[in-house]
Design a protein around this motif. Structure first.
Motif, mmCIF file in Angstrom:
data_model
loop_
_atom_site.group_PDB
_atom_site.id
_atom_site.type_symbol
_atom_site.label_atom_id
_atom_site.label_comp_id
_atom_site.label_asym_id
_atom_site.label_seq_id
_atom_site.Cartn_x
_atom_site.Cartn_y
_atom_site.Cartn_z
ATOM 1 N N ASP A 275 0.823 -1.214 0.000
ATOM 2 C CA ASP A 275 0.000 0.000 0.000
ATOM 3 C C ASP A 275 0.856 1.262 0.000
ATOM 4 O O ASP A 275 0.440 2.305 -0.480
ATOM 5 C CB ASP A 275 -0.948 0.012 1.213
ATOM 6 C CG ASP A 275 -2.042 -1.045 1.093
ATOM 7 O OD1 ASP A 275 -2.213 -1.592 -0.026
ATOM 8 O OD2 ASP A 275 -2.713 -1.353 2.103
ATOM 9 N N ALA A 276 2.070 1.154 0.550
ATOM 10 C CA ALA A 276 2.974 2.306 0.554
ATOM 11 C C ALA A 276 3.655 2.488 -0.809
ATOM 12 O O ALA A 276 4.492 3.373 -0.981
ATOM 13 C CB ALA A 276 4.026 2.141 1.653
ATOM 14 N N GLY A 277 3.311 1.619 -1.765
ATOM 15 C CA GLY A 277 3.824 1.783 -3.122
ATOM 16 C C GLY A 277 5.094 1.014 -3.423
ATOM 17 O O GLY A 277 5.747 1.251 -4.437
ATOM 18 N N ASN A 278 5.463 0.078 -2.553
ATOM 19 C CA ASN A 278 6.700 -0.678 -2.769
ATOM 20 C C ASN A 278 6.477 -1.944 -3.579
ATOM 21 O O ASN A 278 5.397 -2.516 -3.560
ATOM 22 C CB ASN A 278 7.319 -1.033 -1.421
ATOM 23 C CG ASN A 278 7.710 0.202 -0.635
ATOM 24 O OD1 ASN A 278 8.303 1.127 -1.193
ATOM 25 N ND2 ASN A 278 7.358 0.238 0.631
ATOM 26 N N GLU A 279 7.545 -2.352 -4.281
ATOM 27 C CA GLU A 279 7.544 -3.659 -4.960
ATOM 28 C C GLU A 279 8.087 -4.662 -3.956
ATOM 29 O O GLU A 279 9.163 -4.447 -3.389
ATOM 30 C CB GLU A 279 8.515 -3.623 -6.141
ATOM 31 C CG GLU A 279 7.883 -3.328 -7.458
ATOM 32 C CD GLU A 279 8.929 -3.380 -8.591
ATOM 33 O OE1 GLU A 279 9.922 -4.126 -8.503
ATOM 34 O OE2 GLU A 279 8.714 -2.645 -9.551
ATOM 35 N N VAL A 280 7.351 -5.753 -3.734
ATOM 36 C CA VAL A 280 7.737 -6.650 -2.647
ATOM 37 C C VAL A 280 7.926 -8.104 -3.088
ATOM 38 O O VAL A 280 7.073 -8.669 -3.779
ATOM 39 C CB VAL A 280 6.672 -6.621 -1.519
ATOM 40 C CG1 VAL A 280 7.129 -7.477 -0.341
ATOM 41 C CG2 VAL A 280 6.393 -5.198 -1.051
ATOM 42 N N ALA A 281 9.035 -8.693 -2.652
ATOM 43 C CA ALA A 281 9.200 -10.148 -2.732
ATOM 44 C C ALA A 281 9.303 -10.640 -1.289
ATOM 45 O O ALA A 281 9.985 -10.020 -0.474
ATOM 46 C CB ALA A 281 10.462 -10.514 -3.503
ATOM 47 N N VAL A 282 8.598 -11.708 -0.968
ATOM 48 C CA VAL A 282 8.618 -12.236 0.397
ATOM 49 C C VAL A 282 9.282 -13.610 0.374
ATOM 50 O O VAL A 282 8.949 -14.449 -0.465
ATOM 51 C CB VAL A 282 7.190 -12.388 0.967
ATOM 52 C CG1 VAL A 282 7.252 -12.670 2.459
ATOM 53 C CG2 VAL A 282 6.346 -11.156 0.697
ATOM 54 N N VAL A 283 10.222 -13.828 1.280
ATOM 55 C CA VAL A 283 10.856 -15.138 1.412
ATOM 56 C C VAL A 283 10.381 -15.729 2.734
ATOM 57 O O VAL A 283 10.412 -15.055 3.769
ATOM 58 C CB VAL A 283 12.400 -15.018 1.387
ATOM 59 C CG1 VAL A 283 13.060 -16.363 1.664
ATOM 60 C CG2 VAL A 283 12.864 -14.464 0.040
ATOM 61 N N VAL A 284 9.900 -16.964 2.697
ATOM 62 C CA VAL A 284 9.333 -17.551 3.918
ATOM 63 C C VAL A 284 10.044 -18.821 4.354
ATOM 64 O O VAL A 284 10.562 -19.583 3.538
ATOM 65 C CB VAL A 284 7.818 -17.861 3.753
ATOM 66 C CG1 VAL A 284 7.029 -16.572 3.566
ATOM 67 C CG2 VAL A 284 7.556 -18.823 2.606
ATOM 68 N N SER A 285 10.025 -19.038 5.658
ATOM 69 C CA SER A 285 10.465 -20.305 6.251
ATOM 70 C C SER A 285 9.271 -21.242 6.356
ATOM 71 O O SER A 285 8.125 -20.807 6.218
ATOM 72 C CB SER A 285 10.978 -20.080 7.682
ATOM 73 O OG SER A 285 12.254 -19.522 7.697
ATOM 74 N N ALA A 286 9.543 -22.485 6.668
ATOM 75 C CA ALA A 286 8.484 -23.436 7.028
ATOM 76 C C ALA A 286 7.952 -23.056 8.413
ATOM 77 O O ALA A 286 8.609 -22.322 9.149
ATOM 78 C CB ALA A 286 9.065 -24.837 7.071
#
Ligand code: ASP
Ligand code: MG
Length: 280
Positions: free
Chosen positions: A31-42
């Motif tokens: 919503d703040a206008g950023n491009e986001v990639a999320v890396v997740v753990s199990a």
């Protein structure tokens, strides 16, 4: 607008309720206008459970198949986070290690990242889609699934940030930053607002469990700005950055303890050749 990588650890991903909390943090950045990639753990405990299955199946499990099994925990949380983001009206999709792909060495269970293909994921992010990437996993040159070693999702996140040329890599964990020492042991410990790579590397390698040591080495090499934050509070975290030349920089940034070491003193050992060897 910034391009950021957000990484969430196992405690942050433990169950659909917590994943909803993660999704709302991701939504805030979008919503703040950023491009986001999320890396997740199990989910926390999941990788141990999967390792247990492999041991039960065979104590001499084929390392390539071991990786197929233990990489599965992150596949589940990636899909669940994408679903949850979509339910909040955020466009999102998962990108498994083999789909990007994240190329690694062939050293199963301790693989090293060699290269990350980014054209497709960057196009998707530019089109406004959040990219959800499972940490810990990759693919060999001959297309076998690999894992990076325990705690490897931190390294996945830093590697993604380097490959995507992200402005920042925010690592969300269950502590809200890096402290001068372990606050559970020393109540007067203070949170550091900034720390440089060398000091962080030192703290990580001698037992501070905030970041996997390899991820700090990689951040230092690739000059990735890392921020350690809590996914359970809005407190400002700790920035891990390049050496700065502040005049009054502290000489000692932090102190860590390692309970796995002991000192034994022997007295009255005869001063003759072979005595010490005999004791050892
Ligand atoms: N799930 C993997 C582990 O428990 C990787 C990680 O969480 O960093 O080691
Ligand atoms: Mg971890």
């Amino acid at each position: 607008m910034a391009r950021i990588v957000m990484k969430f650890g196992g405690t942050s991903m433990a169950g659909t309720e917590r994943i909803r909390n993660v999704a709302s943090r991701v939504k805030r950045e979008v919503d703040a206008g950023n491009e986001v990639a999320v890396v997740v753990s199990a989910m926390s405990g999941e990788t141990d459970r999967l390792v247990g299955y492999c041991r039960e199946a065979s104590p001499l499990a084929d390392p390539a198949e071991y990786d197929v099994v233990v990489a599965a925990g992150e596949q589940i949380t990636s899909g669940l986070l994408a679903i949850t983001l979509q339910s909040l009206g955020v466009k999102a999709r998962s990108w498994l290690g083999w789909q990007l792909p994240i190329r690694t060495s062939s050293a199963h269970s301790v693989a090293r990242i060699e290269d990350i293909e980014t054209a497709a994921i960057l196009a998707s992010m530019a089109a406004g889609e959040v990219a959800v990437v499972p940490g810990f996993q990759g693919l060999t040159a001959d297309d076998r699934v690999t894992t990076l070693g325990r705690g490897g999702s931190d390294t996945s996140a830093v590697a993604m940030a380097a490959a995507l040329k992200a402005d920042r890599c925010d690592i969300y964990t269950d502590v809200d930053g890096v402290y001068t020492t372990d606050p559970r042991i020393v109540p007067r410990a203070r949170k550091l607002h900034r720390i440089n790579y060398e000091e962080m590397l030192e703290l990580a390698s001698v037992g501070a469990k905030v970041l996997q040591t390899r991820s700090v080495e990689l951040a230092m090499k690739e000059k990735v700005v890392v921020q350690v934050l809590s996914s359970f509070s809005d407190a400002p975290g700790t920035l891990v950055v390049d050496e700065d030349d502040e005049m009054e920089q502290e000489l000692i940034a932090g102190i860590v303890a390692d309970k796995g070491e002991a000192k034994v003193t022997l007295v009255g050992v005869p001063d003759k050749p072979g005595a010490v060897a005999g004791i050892f």
